[in-house]
Design an enzyme around this catalytic site. Structure first.
Site, PDB file in Angstrom:
ATOM      1  N   ARG A 164       0.839  -1.202   0.000  1.00  0.00           N
ATOM      2  CA  ARG A 164       0.000   0.000   0.000  1.00  0.00           C
ATOM      3  C   ARG A 164       0.872   1.249   0.000  1.00  0.00           C
ATOM      4  NH1 ARG A 164      -4.602   0.802   4.108  1.00  0.00           N
ATOM      5  NH2 ARG A 164      -4.989   2.484   2.645  1.00  0.00           N
ATOM      6  N   HIS A 184       0.204  -8.305   0.847  1.00  0.00           N
ATOM      7  CA  HIS A 184      -1.097  -7.636   0.921  1.00  0.00           C
ATOM      8  C   HIS A 184      -1.009  -6.226   0.359  1.00  0.00           C
ATOM      9  CE1 HIS A 184      -0.716  -4.526   4.061  1.00  0.00           C
ATOM     10  NE2 HIS A 184       0.017  -5.360   4.773  1.00  0.00           N
ATOM     11  N   CYS A 185      -2.136  -5.766  -0.152  1.00  0.00           N
ATOM     12  CA  CYS A 185      -2.307  -4.361  -0.538  1.00  0.00           C
ATOM     13  C   CYS A 185      -3.535  -3.895   0.240  1.00  0.00           C
ATOM     14  CB  CYS A 185      -2.431  -4.205  -2.048  1.00  0.00           C
ATOM     15  SG  CYS A 185      -3.470  -5.437  -2.872  1.00  0.00           S
ATOM     16  N   ARG A 186      -4.593  -3.518  -0.438  1.00  0.00           N
ATOM     17  CA  ARG A 186      -5.826  -3.171   0.276  1.00  0.00           C
ATOM     18  C   ARG A 186      -6.767  -4.375   0.312  1.00  0.00           C
ATOM     19  NH1 ARG A 186     -10.768  -0.886  -1.280  1.00  0.00           N
ATOM     20  NH2 ARG A 186      -9.998  -0.752  -3.424  1.00  0.00           N
ATOM     21  N   SER A 233      -1.174  -6.922  -5.128  1.00  0.00           N
ATOM     22  CA  SER A 233      -0.676  -8.228  -4.669  1.00  0.00           C
ATOM     23  C   SER A 233      -0.723  -9.247  -5.799  1.00  0.00           C
ATOM     24  CB  SER A 233      -1.510  -8.727  -3.482  1.00  0.00           C
ATOM     25  OG  SER A 233      -1.424  -7.836  -2.393  1.00  0.00           O
TER      26      SER A 233
END
Length: 434
Positions: free
Chosen positions: A92, A192-194, A200
């Protein structure tokens, strides 16, 4: 691992029942979640036995109502993979006050240190029962390498949502994941991202391509089937993210020495090319009218990759109209340098009023990311297959270099494929090596 049950948490050396949260269940409906035998409700998906993708973990309310609990994620990783055997890769770029901090991770890890005996007991039971996630791909042929032990729990290597990372960063991340995993077969990387989808997904697909020799299409399919329920989504779908995966595909076809050479030359290239001409091919009648204006912004990331810097703004009412109906803009000679990775955005407005333009801008929006150096190489290699064809000095040509991108190949609103009103048939971009 068994079917999903009620959520549990570690307390006083064992487990305590707590109610399942409906909001988490609703928001994670598209995801194919890995069930666990300790009752934790987590949105996590095993792509490989040592590669996990999950949605963003948090440790504060109200987001704890619908996001992964950071405590639960660390507990899960500690129980299923062992203390010190996991690393979180956070993609992120956007920042919020509720983001977890490094100190939060350290504090949670320390909390579970005090419950080490109970956790190890539970872990031993799971191992004895054979309840450890199984990878669809055989990893027994991996070559392990030695690395100095360090206690980094999380690496933050983020960029903005719905965009690709700079190409050099893409390669750096993929190699970093492999360097971490290749130390021990017990290690696991958690990406992970959001939502654990676009950013990802890009990294996962690129990793599968480079280190498990999966073709692009197969790697996308592996990610999609492991992360999402059937028919819910096609996984990585944003055109610019797919374009960068094709750059990656092109890059990894080279031998390792050539890859290093390309990476080194890319640094030199950003000061050696000039954006020369932009053309709207077959523009719609909408933007050839006197009242409508298309605003084109040429942008690149700032140093932290959490915002965009606009280097040039072009308005369609100053573009030249060619005989065939195309609209062109020729950049001034002083406009010499850009980052290799640049974004071009198109929004529709009107000359009548700012308020009207603000409303109309929502009716049409499209953009694309390009890496000019790699676009150049992919053009040049058709005519020059020498071992050092990628060197900047060999790239100079008398004619302009360029690429054409159709309207359908542009990015739309966020992760959606829709662009709104069609502004032109295709974009043609030309540059020259100086």
């Amino acid at each position: 691992m068994r079917e999903e049950g009620s959520e549990l948490e570690m307390e006083k050396g064992f487990l305590k029942w707590k109610p399942v949260n409906l909001m988490k269940k609703i928001l994670s409906l598209p995801m194919k979640k890995t069930k666990n035998d300790i009752g934790l409700r987590l949105d996590i998906s095993y792509i490989l036995v040592n590669l996990i993708v999950c949605s963003y973990p948090v440790n504060t309310y109200p987001k704890l109502l619908y996001r992964n609990s950071l405590d639960d994620l660390i507990l899960f990783l500690t129980v299923y993979h062992g203390k010190g055997n996991f690393r979180i890769f956070n993609f992120r770029g956007e920042k919020e006050d509720s983001d977890y901090k490094d100190n939060d991770l350290i504090g949670i890890a320390a909390k579970f240190e005090s419950k080490d005996f109970e956790i190890q007991e539970l872990r031993s039971t799971l191992i004895n029962d054979g309840k450890i996630p199984i990878s669809p791909i055989d990893l027994e042929t991996r070559t392990l390498v030695e690395e100095e032990t360090n206690n980094v729990i999380c690496e933050r290597i983020g960029w903005l949502d719905h965009f690709p990372p700079p190409f050099e960063l893409l390669e750096e991340i993929v190699d970093g994941i492999e360097n971490y995993l290749s130390v021990s077969k017990n290690r696991v990387a958690v990406l992970h991202c959001r939502m654990g989808k676009g950013r990802s997904g890009m990294i996962t697909v690129a990793y599968l391509m480079k280190y498990l020799q999966c073709p692009l299409g197969e790697a996308r399919l592996i990610f999609m089937q492991a992360r999402f329920k059937y028919g819910m989504t096609n996984g990585v779908t944003i055109p610019s993210q797919l374009r960068y995966l094709r750059y990656h595909e092109f890059f990894i076809t080279h031998e390792k020495a050539a890859q290093e050479g390309i990476s080194n030359e890319a640094v030199k290239f950003k000061f050696k090319f000039r954006l020369a001409k932009m053309t709207f091919l077959r523009p719609s009648s909408l933007i050839t009218s006197e009242s409508a204006i298309v605003t084109t912004k040429i942008q690149h990331y700032n140093d932290d990759r959490n915002a965009l810097l606009t280097r040039k703004v072009v308005y369609s009412d100053i573009m030249a109209h060619e005989c065939g109906g195309n609209m062109t803009f020729i950049f001034g000679r002083d406009y010499l340098t850009l980052e290799n990775d640049c974004r071009i955005e198109f929004t529709l407005g009107t000359s009548k009023s700012k308020a009207a333009s603000s409303i109309i801008s929502w009716t049409s929006c499209a953009s694309c990311w390009l890496n000019i150096y790699l676009e150049t190489l992919m053009h040049i290699i058709k005519d020059d297959s020498s071992p050092d064809y990628f060197q900047v000095e060999r790239l100079k040509r008398d004619e302009m270099l360029g690429t054409t991108i159709s309207w359908q190949e542009l990015d739309g609103f966020g992760e959606l494929s829709t662009h709104g009103l069609k502004l032109f048939q295709a974009l043609k971009l030309e540059w020259e090596i100086i």
